[in-house]
Design a protein around this motif. Structure first.
Motif, PDB file in Angstrom:
ATOM      1  N   MET A   1      36.983  58.781  31.778  1.00  0.00           N
ATOM      2  CA  MET A   1      37.992  57.778  32.073  1.00  0.00           C
ATOM      3  C   MET A   1      37.409  56.374  31.882  1.00  0.00           C
ATOM      4  N   ARG A   2      38.170  55.517  31.233  1.00  0.00           N
ATOM      5  CA  ARG A   2      37.739  54.141  31.013  1.00  0.00           C
ATOM      6  C   ARG A   2      38.257  53.262  32.155  1.00  0.00           C
ATOM      7  N   GLN A   3      37.336  52.562  32.803  1.00  0.00           N
ATOM      8  CA  GLN A   3      37.680  51.669  33.901  1.00  0.00           C
ATOM      9  C   GLN A   3      37.088  50.287  33.632  1.00  0.00           C
ATOM     10  N   ILE A   4      37.784  49.262  34.103  1.00  0.00           N
ATOM     11  CA  ILE A   4      37.333  47.893  33.951  1.00  0.00           C
ATOM     12  C   ILE A   4      37.228  47.265  35.334  1.00  0.00           C
ATOM     13  N   VAL A   5      36.018  46.843  35.711  1.00  0.00           N
ATOM     14  CA  VAL A   5      35.801  46.134  36.975  1.00  0.00           C
ATOM     15  C   VAL A   5      35.948  44.650  36.682  1.00  0.00           C
ATOM     16  N   LEU A   6      36.864  43.990  37.374  1.00  0.00           N
ATOM     17  CA  LEU A   6      37.297  42.652  36.969  1.00  0.00           C
ATOM     18  C   LEU A   6      37.274  41.668  38.125  1.00  0.00           C
ATOM     19  N   ASP A   7      36.968  40.404  37.782  1.00  0.00           N
ATOM     20  CA  ASP A   7      37.039  39.320  38.775  1.00  0.00           C
ATOM     21  C   ASP A   7      37.441  38.041  38.060  1.00  0.00           C
ATOM     22  N   THR A   8      38.088  37.153  38.793  1.00  0.00           N
ATOM     23  CA  THR A   8      38.435  35.840  38.262  1.00  0.00           C
ATOM     24  C   THR A   8      37.967  34.755  39.219  1.00  0.00           C
ATOM     25  N   GLU A   9      37.779  33.557  38.685  1.00  0.00           N
ATOM     26  CA  GLU A   9      37.619  32.351  39.495  1.00  0.00           C
ATOM     27  C   GLU A   9      38.779  31.433  39.155  1.00  0.00           C
ATOM     28  N   THR A  10      39.238  30.675  40.147  1.00  0.00           N
ATOM     29  CA  THR A  10      40.465  29.898  39.969  1.00  0.00           C
ATOM     30  C   THR A  10      40.306  28.485  40.527  1.00  0.00           C
ATOM     31  N   THR A  11      41.275  27.629  40.181  1.00  0.00           N
ATOM     32  CA  THR A  11      41.233  26.240  40.655  1.00  0.00           C
ATOM     33  C   THR A  11      41.652  26.112  42.109  1.00  0.00           C
ATOM     34  N   GLY A  12      42.276  27.131  42.651  1.00  0.00           N
ATOM     35  CA  GLY A  12      42.756  27.114  44.028  1.00  0.00           C
ATOM     36  C   GLY A  12      43.259  28.485  44.411  1.00  0.00           C
ATOM     37  N   ASP A  19      48.005  26.458  40.428  1.00  0.00           N
ATOM     38  CA  ASP A  19      46.583  26.782  40.271  1.00  0.00           C
ATOM     39  C   ASP A  19      46.408  27.732  39.094  1.00  0.00           C
ATOM     40  N   ARG A  20      45.258  27.629  38.432  1.00  0.00           N
ATOM     41  CA  ARG A  20      45.020  28.349  37.183  1.00  0.00           C
ATOM     42  C   ARG A  20      43.699  29.114  37.231  1.00  0.00           C
ATOM     43  N   ILE A  21      43.563  30.072  36.332  1.00  0.00           N
ATOM     44  CA  ILE A  21      42.308  30.798  36.134  1.00  0.00           C
ATOM     45  C   ILE A  21      41.358  29.931  35.318  1.00  0.00           C
ATOM     46  N   LEU A  22      40.089  29.865  35.735  1.00  0.00           N
ATOM     47  CA  LEU A  22      39.088  29.117  34.972  1.00  0.00           C
ATOM     48  C   LEU A  22      37.892  29.963  34.545  1.00  0.00           C
ATOM     49  N   GLU A  23      37.848  31.216  34.998  1.00  0.00           N
ATOM     50  CA  GLU A  23      36.797  32.130  34.546  1.00  0.00           C
ATOM     51  C   GLU A  23      37.275  33.561  34.732  1.00  0.00           C
ATOM     52  N   ILE A  24      37.028  34.394  33.739  1.00  0.00           N
ATOM     53  CA  ILE A  24      37.279  35.834  33.840  1.00  0.00           C
ATOM     54  C   ILE A  24      35.992  36.565  33.479  1.00  0.00           C
ATOM     55  N   GLY A  25      35.620  37.529  34.318  1.00  0.00           N
ATOM     56  CA  GLY A  25      34.490  38.396  34.018  1.00  0.00           C
ATOM     57  C   GLY A  25      34.887  39.840  34.244  1.00  0.00           C
ATOM     58  N   ALA A  26      34.462  40.728  33.362  1.00  0.00           N
ATOM     59  CA  ALA A  26      34.828  42.134  33.501  1.00  0.00           C
ATOM     60  C   ALA A  26      33.751  43.004  32.867  1.00  0.00           C
ATOM     61  N   VAL A  27      33.467  44.143  33.499  1.00  0.00           N
ATOM     62  CA  VAL A  27      32.500  45.090  32.957  1.00  0.00           C
ATOM     63  C   VAL A  27      33.187  46.441  32.805  1.00  0.00           C
ATOM     64  N   ASN A  38      31.008  44.209  28.017  1.00  0.00           N
ATOM     65  CA  ASN A  38      31.532  43.281  29.011  1.00  0.00           C
ATOM     66  C   ASN A  38      32.461  42.257  28.376  1.00  0.00           C
ATOM     67  N   PHE A  39      33.280  41.632  29.201  1.00  0.00           N
ATOM     68  CA  PHE A  39      34.148  40.536  28.776  1.00  0.00           C
ATOM     69  C   PHE A  39      33.872  39.354  29.691  1.00  0.00           C
ATOM     70  N   HIS A  40      33.635  38.172  29.105  1.00  0.00           N
ATOM     71  CA  HIS A  40      33.392  36.993  29.933  1.00  0.00           C
ATOM     72  C   HIS A  40      33.803  35.733  29.190  1.00  0.00           C
ATOM     73  N   HIS A  41      34.620  34.918  29.867  1.00  0.00           N
ATOM     74  CA  HIS A  41      35.009  33.627  29.301  1.00  0.00           C
ATOM     75  C   HIS A  41      35.175  32.603  30.419  1.00  0.00           C
ATOM     76  N   TYR A  42      34.629  31.411  30.199  1.00  0.00           N
ATOM     77  CA  TYR A  42      35.049  30.251  30.968  1.00  0.00           C
ATOM     78  C   TYR A  42      36.301  29.716  30.294  1.00  0.00           C
ATOM     79  N   ILE A  43      37.221  29.175  31.067  1.00  0.00           N
ATOM     80  CA  ILE A  43      38.530  28.768  30.548  1.00  0.00           C
ATOM     81  C   ILE A  43      38.849  27.350  31.023  1.00  0.00           C
ATOM     82  N   ASN A  44      39.353  26.546  30.136  1.00  0.00           N
ATOM     83  CA  ASN A  44      39.841  25.217  30.505  1.00  0.00           C
ATOM     84  C   ASN A  44      41.180  25.389  31.221  1.00  0.00           C
ATOM     85  N   PRO A  45      41.239  25.123  32.539  1.00  0.00           N
ATOM     86  CA  PRO A  45      42.475  25.378  33.284  1.00  0.00           C
ATOM     87  C   PRO A  45      43.500  24.254  33.147  1.00  0.00           C
TER      88      PRO A  45
END
Length: 237
Positions: A1-12, A19-27, A38-45
């Motif tokens: 089974m394929r699983q993605i462990v995910l987290d975000t950072e946000t402006t609020g 409020d917007r997402i400014l970082e996504i990380g996933a393994v 893995n997937f990782h991006h900083y994002i201009n919110p």
């Protein structure tokens, strides 16, 4: 089974107030093994972070100013999570932000793009009622080193959560063992698929003898019957 462990950072804290997402990380996990994909991006919110959020993640407006906007990474992110089961700590928070970003782009919500969502905060509260169940607390409880975690970071937190999740569910099929578990996320009911069949292994003769010796010692200590002996020898109703 394929699983993605995910987290975000946000402006609020609230996507409904802008409020917007400014970082996504996933393994990625495949059959409970980290794949290194893995997937990782900083994002201009496109807005400043609230003071409290900035203290948590430390990602300044200046640092994020030259990063891609969510619209620029949306297709790559959707391809990464497509059809997978998501594992998120406090899932309604991250799902709410992701759905807000998708709605801006007229894209379908998360539950229409993935196989299901597991909320490890819900799992932890059921497994450890009355105890702290933050990611840091779970790292301490399961012996996952987070000494290098000075600020919150989406990719680092995803890596830590992956280790915590594997420790929490080791030898476990699902929270109810025989039944599938569903969790409400942003108004949708998402299926949590059982991890694997439960394997039962009978105790050896030596293990049974050691068990009997331990119970005998408990009986002696209480000068009578310990609760295990009392229950196991009680007549059937």
């Amino acid at each position: 089974m394929r699983q993605i462990v995910l987290d975000t950072e946000t402006t609020g804290l609230n996507p409904r107030t802008g409020d917007r997402i400014l970082e996504i990380g996933a393994v990625e996990l495949n059959n409970r093994m980290l794949t290194g994909n893995n997937f990782h991006h900083y994002i201009n919110p496109e807005r400043d972070s609230e003071e409290g959020a900035l203290a948590v993640h430390g990602l300044t407006t200046e640092f994020l100013s030259d990063k891609p906007k969510f619209a620029e990474i949306a297709d790559e992110f959707r391809a990464f999570i497509a059809g997978a089961e998501l594992i998120i700590h406090n899932a309604p928070f991250d799902i709410g932000f992701l759905n807000a970003e998708f709605k801006r782009l007229n894209l379908p919500p998360v539950h229409e793009q993935v196989h299901g969502v597991i909320d490890t905060l819900v799992q932890a509260k059921e497994m450890h009622p009355g105890k702290r169940n933050s990611l840091d607390a779970l790292c301490d409880r399961y012996g996952v080193s987070n000494a290098h975690r000075k600020l919150h970071g989406a990719l680092l937190d995803s890596e830590l959560l992956a280790d915590v999740y594997l420790a929490m569910t080791r030898g476990q099929n699902s929270l109810s063992m025989d039944e599938e578990v569903v969790a409400p996320v942003d108004g949708a009911i998402l299926e949590i698929v059982p991890l694997a069949e439960v394997i039962f292994q009978a105790a050896s003769d030596d293990e049974l003898a050691a068990h009997e010796a331990t119970i005998a010692g408990l009986d002696k200590a209480v000068k009578g019957q310990c609760i295990w002996t009392a229950v196991s020898t009680a007549p059937a109703a």
